[in-house]
Enzyme design. Structure first.
Site, PDB file in Angstrom:
ATOM      1  N   ARG A  39       0.821  -1.214   0.000  1.00  0.00           N
ATOM      2  CA  ARG A  39       0.000   0.000   0.000  1.00  0.00           C
ATOM      3  C   ARG A  39       0.856   1.266   0.000  1.00  0.00           C
ATOM      4  O   ARG A  39       0.484   2.270  -0.594  1.00  0.00           O
ATOM      5  CB  ARG A  39      -0.937   0.009   1.210  1.00  0.00           C
ATOM      6  N   LYS A 200     -17.570 -18.327   3.011  1.00  0.00           N
ATOM      7  CA  LYS A 200     -18.989 -18.275   3.354  1.00  0.00           C
ATOM      8  C   LYS A 200     -19.858 -17.548   2.351  1.00  0.00           C
ATOM      9  O   LYS A 200     -19.498 -16.480   1.865  1.00  0.00           O
ATOM     10  CB  LYS A 200     -19.133 -17.564   4.698  1.00  0.00           C
ATOM     11  N   GLY A 357      -8.167  -9.134   0.418  1.00  0.00           N
ATOM     12  CA  GLY A 357      -6.944  -9.589   1.083  1.00  0.00           C
ATOM     13  C   GLY A 357      -6.543 -11.015   0.742  1.00  0.00           C
ATOM     14  O   GLY A 357      -5.407 -11.269   0.329  1.00  0.00           O
ATOM     15  N   GLY A 380     -12.292  -4.430   2.145  1.00  0.00           N
ATOM     16  CA  GLY A 380     -13.699  -4.114   2.373  1.00  0.00           C
ATOM     17  C   GLY A 380     -14.286  -3.191   1.312  1.00  0.00           C
ATOM     18  O   GLY A 380     -15.425  -3.389   0.864  1.00  0.00           O
TER      19      GLY A 380
HETATM   20  C1  3PG Z   1      -8.491  -1.819   5.271  1.00  0.00           C
HETATM   21  O1  3PG Z   1      -7.395  -2.198   5.684  1.00  0.00           O
HETATM   22  O2  3PG Z   1      -9.289  -2.580   4.700  1.00  0.00           O
HETATM   23  C2  3PG Z   1      -8.811  -0.372   5.384  1.00  0.00           C
HETATM   24  O3  3PG Z   1      -7.688   0.339   5.781  1.00  0.00           O
HETATM   25  C3  3PG Z   1      -9.971  -0.132   6.297  1.00  0.00           C
HETATM   26  O4  3PG Z   1      -9.664  -0.491   7.609  1.00  0.00           O
HETATM   27  P1  3PG Z   1     -10.854  -0.756   8.645  1.00  0.00           P
HETATM   28  O5  3PG Z   1     -11.508  -2.023   8.213  1.00  0.00           O
HETATM   29  O6  3PG Z   1     -10.211  -0.840   9.997  1.00  0.00           O
HETATM   30  O7  3PG Z   1     -11.809   0.409   8.536  1.00  0.00           O
END
Ligand code: 3PG
Ligand code: MG
Length: 399
Positions: A39, A200, A357, A380
């Protein structure tokens, strides 16, 4: 939300301007050492560009999920240090992201200088998107650049609130991420295939529902495929599944059918009696799984079928592994499909976009990350985009 309304800083005179850049410096770290700088490497070209244009670059980010104010574990100190190494010039860290500690560092910052402000989540106002906190941060800058696509699903003060208070622009990495996703999902070359894997169904229902309306082939793998097999009356033995979602799985299949989206499921699978590295395994047809078997990967016939489906597609969107890739030998299905997608991408016959991820970890393990058209740095946020949701951080910029 009209994404064509996103503005970048291209052409702006930034000389001497204090530019607040929201980055996502939330990188994996252990004992104060950054363990994966991907990142950071992605954010650096944008920071260097601003610096080269004479901006005074003030970087904002969250780090981890601190619950109760400042703590050492969630300090951005090791990250600022790593950023310094990657940029090749010193990157100072201010001990706070608001108030005197921040203001003095920012006012001492020369043109072309870069400073990181300490973890925005050390203040409760960040996650609450508190306007007062946002105002205190905004006081440090002349303009706001959001370059944190991977945090854009959070409506926090520095991802959303700031865009209301300062002239707000989309950063180059955020644009790159959005353009890649639009290329795969909004204006793709058809046919489009989506590979959706992972453990899931429950976490991916909105993704499956949205994608079944947008793609031509929905290839399902991973633990979640078991629930679909079960919904089709196939015995899956001891495999991971969500029996309470059988009806949901059937609904997704029906909805896909009505939209001419073909759902593609495993024909053969790799089974073992336990979930452990090196556990003795066999490859069997999906309909021949025994009561004591646990499905841990897709089999070679399935991979061949998936590759064949993919060979008739122009675009691929991938989220989620096809098996328990983190333990050998159950990554082979995922790796084989990843290699096939990489080959076609290299040959120029496939646009391949992946994110999340686990997916990125699997592509890294297969050694094909660089061969994909685009691999998102978002987890996310990538998923919420696939769900068809508006990301607050992006929407704030598109207003
Ligand atoms: C992530 O790593 O997916 C983002 O930086 C968001 O982090 P968070 O899920 O703690 O909001
Ligand atoms: Mg996360």
């Amino acid at each position: 939300m009209n994404l064509d309304k996103l503005k970048t800083t291209d052409g702006l005179d930034l000389k001497g301007k204090r530019v607040l850049v929201r980055a996502d410096l939330n990188v994996p770290a252990k004992n104060g050492v950054v363990t994966d700088a991907t990142r950071l490497e992605r954010i650096v070209p944008g920071l260097k560009d601003l610096a080269a244009r004479g901006a005074r670059v003030v970087v904002l980010s969250h780090f981890g999920r601190p619950k109760d104010g400042p703590d050492t574990e969630n300090s951005l100190a090791p990250v600022a240090e790593a950023l310094g190494r990657i940029t090749g010039f010193p990157v100072a860290l201010a001990s706070d992201c608001v108030g005197e500690a921040a203001a003095s560092v920012v006012s001492a910052l020369p043109e072309g200088g870069i400073v990181v402000l300490e973890n925005t989540r050390f203040h409760k106002g960040e996650e609450k998107n508190d306007p007062e906190f946002a105002k205190a941060v905004a006081a440090l800058g002349d303009i706001f650049v959001n370059d944190a696509f991977s945090a854009a699903h959070r409506a926090h003060a520095t991802t959303e609130g700031l865009a209301r208070l300062l002239p707000a622009y989309a950063g180059p990495l955020l644009m790159e991420e959005i353009n890649a996703l639009r290329r795969a999902l909004e204006q793709p070359k058809r046919p489009v295939a989506a590979v959706v894997g992972g453990a899931k169904v429950s976490t991916k229902i909105p993704v499956l529902t949205n994608l079944s309306a947008k793609v031509d082939k929905l290839i399902i793998g991973g633990g979640m495929a078991n629930t679909f097999l079960l919904a089709g009356g196939v015995e899956i033995g001891k495999s991971l599944a969500e029996p309470d979602l059988l009806e949901t799985a059937r609904e997704i299949m029906l909805a896909a059918k009505s939209r001419s989206c073909e759902i593609v499921l495993p024909q053969d699978v790799v089974v073992a009696e336990r979930f452990a590295a090196g556990a003795p395994s066999r490859t069997v047809l999906s309909m021949d799984v025994k009561p004591g078997d646990m499905i841990l990967d897709v089999g070679p016939k399935t991979v061949g079928h998936y590759v064949d489906v993919l060979s008739r597609c122009e675009t691929l969107l991938w989220n989620g592994p096809l098996g328990a890739f983190e333990i050998a030998p159950f990554g082979e299905g995922t790796f084989a499909l990843a290699r096939a997608a990489a080959e076609r991408t290299k040959a120029g016959t496939l646009v391949s976009v992946a994110g999340g991820g686990d997916t990125v970890a699997a592509l890294n393990a297969a050694g094909v990350t660089d061969a994909f058209t685009y691999v998102s740095s978002a987890g996310g946020a990538f998923l919420e985009w696939l769900e068809g949701r508006e990301l607050p951080g992006v929407a704030a910029l598109a207003r």
